[in-house]
Design an enzyme around this catalytic site. Structure first.
Site, PDB file in Angstrom:
ATOM      1  N   SER A 276      -2.706   0.849  -9.837  1.00 11.35           N
ATOM      2  CA  SER A 276      -1.364   0.682 -10.404  1.00 11.35           C
ATOM      3  C   SER A 276      -1.142   1.599 -11.616  1.00 11.35           C
ATOM      4  CB  SER A 276      -1.154  -0.762 -10.856  1.00 11.35           C
ATOM      5  OG  SER A 276      -1.436  -1.659  -9.817  1.00 11.35           O
TER       6      SER A 276
HETATM    7  N1  SAH Z   1      -5.785  -3.797  -8.923  1.00 16.06           N
HETATM    8  C1  SAH Z   1      -6.095  -2.539  -8.239  1.00 16.06           C
HETATM    9  C2  SAH Z   1      -4.922  -1.989  -7.482  1.00 16.06           C
HETATM   10  C3  SAH Z   1      -4.809  -2.631  -6.215  1.00 16.06           C
HETATM   11  S1  SAH Z   1      -3.717  -2.045  -4.981  1.00 16.06           S
HETATM   12  C4  SAH Z   1      -6.618  -1.508  -9.198  1.00 16.06           C
HETATM   13  O1  SAH Z   1      -6.636  -1.721 -10.389  1.00 16.06           O
HETATM   14  O2  SAH Z   1      -7.045  -0.456  -8.698  1.00 16.06           O
HETATM   15  C5  SAH Z   1      -3.685  -3.551  -4.068  1.00 16.06           C
HETATM   16  C6  SAH Z   1      -4.985  -3.914  -3.421  1.00 16.06           C
HETATM   17  O3  SAH Z   1      -4.799  -5.184  -2.811  1.00 16.06           O
HETATM   18  C7  SAH Z   1      -5.442  -2.981  -2.308  1.00 16.06           C
HETATM   19  O4  SAH Z   1      -6.744  -2.550  -2.564  1.00 16.06           O
HETATM   20  C8  SAH Z   1      -5.371  -3.838  -1.058  1.00 16.06           C
HETATM   21  O5  SAH Z   1      -6.366  -3.534  -0.115  1.00 16.06           O
HETATM   22  C9  SAH Z   1      -5.567  -5.213  -1.639  1.00 16.06           C
HETATM   23  N2  SAH Z   1      -5.085  -6.335  -0.824  1.00 16.06           N
HETATM   24  C10 SAH Z   1      -3.972  -6.424  -0.073  1.00 16.06           C
HETATM   25  N3  SAH Z   1      -3.876  -7.631   0.497  1.00 16.06           N
HETATM   26  C11 SAH Z   1      -4.966  -8.341   0.086  1.00 16.06           C
HETATM   27  C12 SAH Z   1      -5.433  -9.659   0.336  1.00 16.06           C
HETATM   28  N4  SAH Z   1      -4.778 -10.520   1.129  1.00 16.06           N
HETATM   29  N5  SAH Z   1      -6.585 -10.050  -0.251  1.00 16.06           N
HETATM   30  C13 SAH Z   1      -7.275  -9.207  -1.071  1.00 16.06           C
HETATM   31  N6  SAH Z   1      -6.880  -7.935  -1.329  1.00 16.06           N
HETATM   32  C14 SAH Z   1      -5.743  -7.513  -0.761  1.00 16.06           C
END
Ligand code: SAH
Length: 215
Positions: free
Chosen positions: A63
């Protein structure tokens, strides 16, 4: 030329966070210390402190720094809490939460990203109070519930009931809710048995997958 990361980090904190109203001194301090460049893939590393999300592979993104700061600030953490982070991705957001709380469980649904988050956290020495779990975070992680803070880094069609069930009292849940393209960042506060919701920002996250996400 080797970038002066600490200088870039300070500038990011001043121009992107403080100037836009991030006030929690612990959030500003954590983001002024955690090496975001270590959580960004090599080919994007020079953009580590840009005011934007960056690709981390598998169609996912780390993000924008401001969004990470805003979400962390909305949880109003004091230091003793257990926090659930849904969507570990690069592990950066988990590292920020780990600096603000006692214990973090970070759930990631894509195995390769869970592995990446784990190794980024370990390499930067930030992993001691953070457990990365590979699984469907739309169902939370009941084994370690309840959580004083829950942070969801992917956009949901509605607030998953499992997360509400695993939220402590008092507790705060921050989650983007809306369509696949646009969401509102909701802050759900539970206190004295009552639950209130406010909107902290408009935002655009990747979709929350899984059973209580976009199936
Ligand atoms: N917080 C992260 C950014 C994440 S982007 C950082 O600091 O880099 C969102 C993430 O959520 C992705 O990696 C995606 O694979 C994950 N995601 C999506 N749906 C999910 C779920 N149901 N459970 C766990 N992770 C999930």
């Amino acid at each position: 030329m080797i970038p002066h990361w600490a200088g870039e980090r300070d500038r990011m904190v001043e121009r992107q966070l403080r100037a836009r109203g991030i006030r929690d001194p612990r959030v500003l301090e954590a983001m002024g210390q955690i090496p975001r460049e270590e959580f960004v893939p090599l080919q994007h590393r020079l953009s580590s402190y840009q005011d934007e999300p960056l690709p981390i592979g598998h169609g996912q993104t780390i993000s924008q720094p401001y969004m990470t700061a805003l979400m962390a600030q909305c949880l109003e953490l004091a230091g003793g809490e257990r926090v659930l982070d849904v969507g570990a991705g690069s592990g950066y957001h988990a590292a920020v939460l780990g600096a603000l709380a006692a214990e973090v469980i970070s759930v990631e649904i894509i195995p390769a990203l869970a592995e990446q988050a784990r190794s980024n956290l370990q390499r930067t020495g930030r992993g001691n109070n953070i457990r990365v779990v590979c699984g469907d975070g739309s169902e939370g992680f009941p084994e370690a519930a309840p959580y004083h803070g829950i942070s969801v880094a992917a956009g949901a069609p509605e607030t998953p009931q499992a997360l509400l069930d695993q939220l402590a009292d008092p507790g705060r849940l921050v989650i983007p809710v809306g369509t696949m393209g646009d969401q509102e960042l909701w802050v759900i506060t539970r206190r004295g048995g009552k639950t209130e919701t406010r909107t902290a920002a408009l935002c655009r996250f990747v979709p929350l997958r899984g059973y209580q996400g976009w199936r």
